[in-house]
Motif scaffolding. Sequence first.
Motif, PDB file in Angstrom:
ATOM      1  N   ARG A  65      47.934  72.438  79.043  1.00 45.16           N
ATOM      2  CA  ARG A  65      47.888  71.247  79.879  1.00 45.16           C
ATOM      3  C   ARG A  65      49.262  70.593  79.921  1.00 45.16           C
ATOM      4  NH1 ARG A  65      45.183  65.447  78.861  1.00 45.16           N
ATOM      5  NH2 ARG A  65      45.278  64.658  81.003  1.00 45.16           N
ATOM      6  N   ASP A  88      49.240  65.983  86.117  1.00 46.09           N
ATOM      7  CA  ASP A  88      48.070  66.374  85.326  1.00 46.09           C
ATOM      8  C   ASP A  88      47.607  67.747  85.797  1.00 46.09           C
ATOM      9  OD1 ASP A  88      45.925  66.563  83.678  1.00 46.09           O
ATOM     10  OD2 ASP A  88      44.926  64.728  84.343  1.00 46.09           O
ATOM     11  N   THR A 119      45.952  71.443  84.349  1.00 41.39           N
ATOM     12  CA  THR A 119      45.303  72.184  83.260  1.00 41.39           C
ATOM     13  C   THR A 119      45.106  73.625  83.701  1.00 41.39           C
ATOM     14  OG1 THR A 119      44.131  70.210  82.517  1.00 41.39           O
ATOM     15  CG2 THR A 119      43.306  72.331  81.735  1.00 41.39           C
ATOM     16  N   PHE A 176      50.886  67.033  81.279  1.00 39.66           N
ATOM     17  CA  PHE A 176      50.499  65.717  81.789  1.00 39.66           C
ATOM     18  C   PHE A 176      51.581  64.691  81.471  1.00 39.66           C
ATOM     19  CE2 PHE A 176      48.897  66.155  77.514  1.00 39.66           C
ATOM     20  CZ  PHE A 176      49.140  64.929  76.904  1.00 39.66           C
TER      21      PHE A 176
END
Length: 501
Positions: free
Chosen positions: A208, A191, A193, A210
Amino acid sequence: MSPKKHSFGYSYLIAGIPVGYKGDVNGIISAETQHSSKLARAWYHVDAIDYLERGHAWLGLRGKLDNYLRSQGADPADFPHAYLLTAARFLGYHFNPVSFWYLYSADKILTAIVLEVNNTFGERRPYFLLRDFAGEAKHLSDREGVSRAARIRGTVAKDFHVSPFNSRKGIYSVLAGDPLGPGMQGFRGIDVTINLASSKGHPKLVARLFSEGDAIDPSAMDFLQKTRFLMSWFWVGFVTMPRIVKEAAVLFYRHKLHVWYRPEPLKESLGRHADSSERNLEAAFREYLKFRVRCSPNPVSVTYIPSGITDISKETYISEGTAERPTGEVDQVEIRVLTPIFYTRFVRYAHDFEGIFSELTESGTVWVDKPQVLPGIFLKKGAPPLHASGLVDFASFKLIQRLRQRPKRIPFAPTSVDPPGPPGSRVVDIRDFRISSMDAYILAHASDKVKREYRSAVLRLVTSDRYMFGSTELLAATLFCLRVGICCLSGSLLNSFLFGI
């Protein structure tokens, strides 16, 4: 987000490798294994040659990471554990926009991260971010909370050209969660960003990465599972570039965004790989620089760092008599080439000092920490008259002398919509000058191989400058057509002579 709104999402395959691991996992993925053939490796492979400094795969991922940390003023001993998340090679093919190096302390606590960004031009820029434990302590007082919320938050200045629709200015904000969790017990997911803001603080884009679903353990896969996995994911790496082109076309044609042309990289970045001409000229320049340093009248030690070359990272040259001098009396100089284009530009100058100084101050293709020392290394005047032992050398270098012209200045960051700026450096007619001192050195001291490669490369460059709009590709195509035409004409004449046709 700005200046137009646009969004997209794609599936992607990321591999996680404990840095320092060397081996093959069930034929699916391998890291730093030594095979003469790429096909002998696992389906996916992580090779140290693809990361951080150019070449030097023998250092391994850990060795290259340690060198990079030292360059950032960090002690590698503070980060004994590291985990790399990256797009692995598939059957030798590799395109990797960004890799993430997660660095852990001796207690296996996430402490820092290295974001290694690659652009489509083959250039590379690593960013080093430390975890702000003091800032976290203001919000989380108990140790359990800190561990549960382990993540790195930080900002870095954008100084690397990635997208043609953004300038090289701006600020990156990074928020990265710990993929392994407390004590590096097991994989918990990705994860990350990344936010980009303009130099004035306006938000421009959000990216992002993820995880979707659980991670795949290749060691536990049977034959059928491996087959399904490969059929599901083999194509992803091959469509990365087409996806980039597609989104770029949407931004350009539908949203009408203007294009920022690629500037040459800055000191903190790594230039693209050198092409064949640049590699040949780099070898000649390296020999010549060593010669000029050795002949310097002042005690000087020069550390030379090339660009785009994978077999050497840096070399140090000293002037004669310097070894006997006290360290305080010797000028320590670093000459760092920032982009391989420097080598093809430097040979276009008639005078050494003009070449190195112009490339340093005007075009930004080289960086020198002590420019004031350069006059003692490079000559300000041309070399003696041309003296060549053979007819080919005499004719070739005489032609180079007549065709050579000063290259235009490289603008730092022009855009497609900017009004025309001031004219670049004036092209100076130097046909009446003597040959350059580098030409003279190559004629007098270089090996036959270096002389031949230098002569051929420089002749192509100066000829294309004069007659082919600076395009060596156009020159090569023209020469090919001439060869084909000569062959056809020769064949026709031979037929006429033999058969009377």
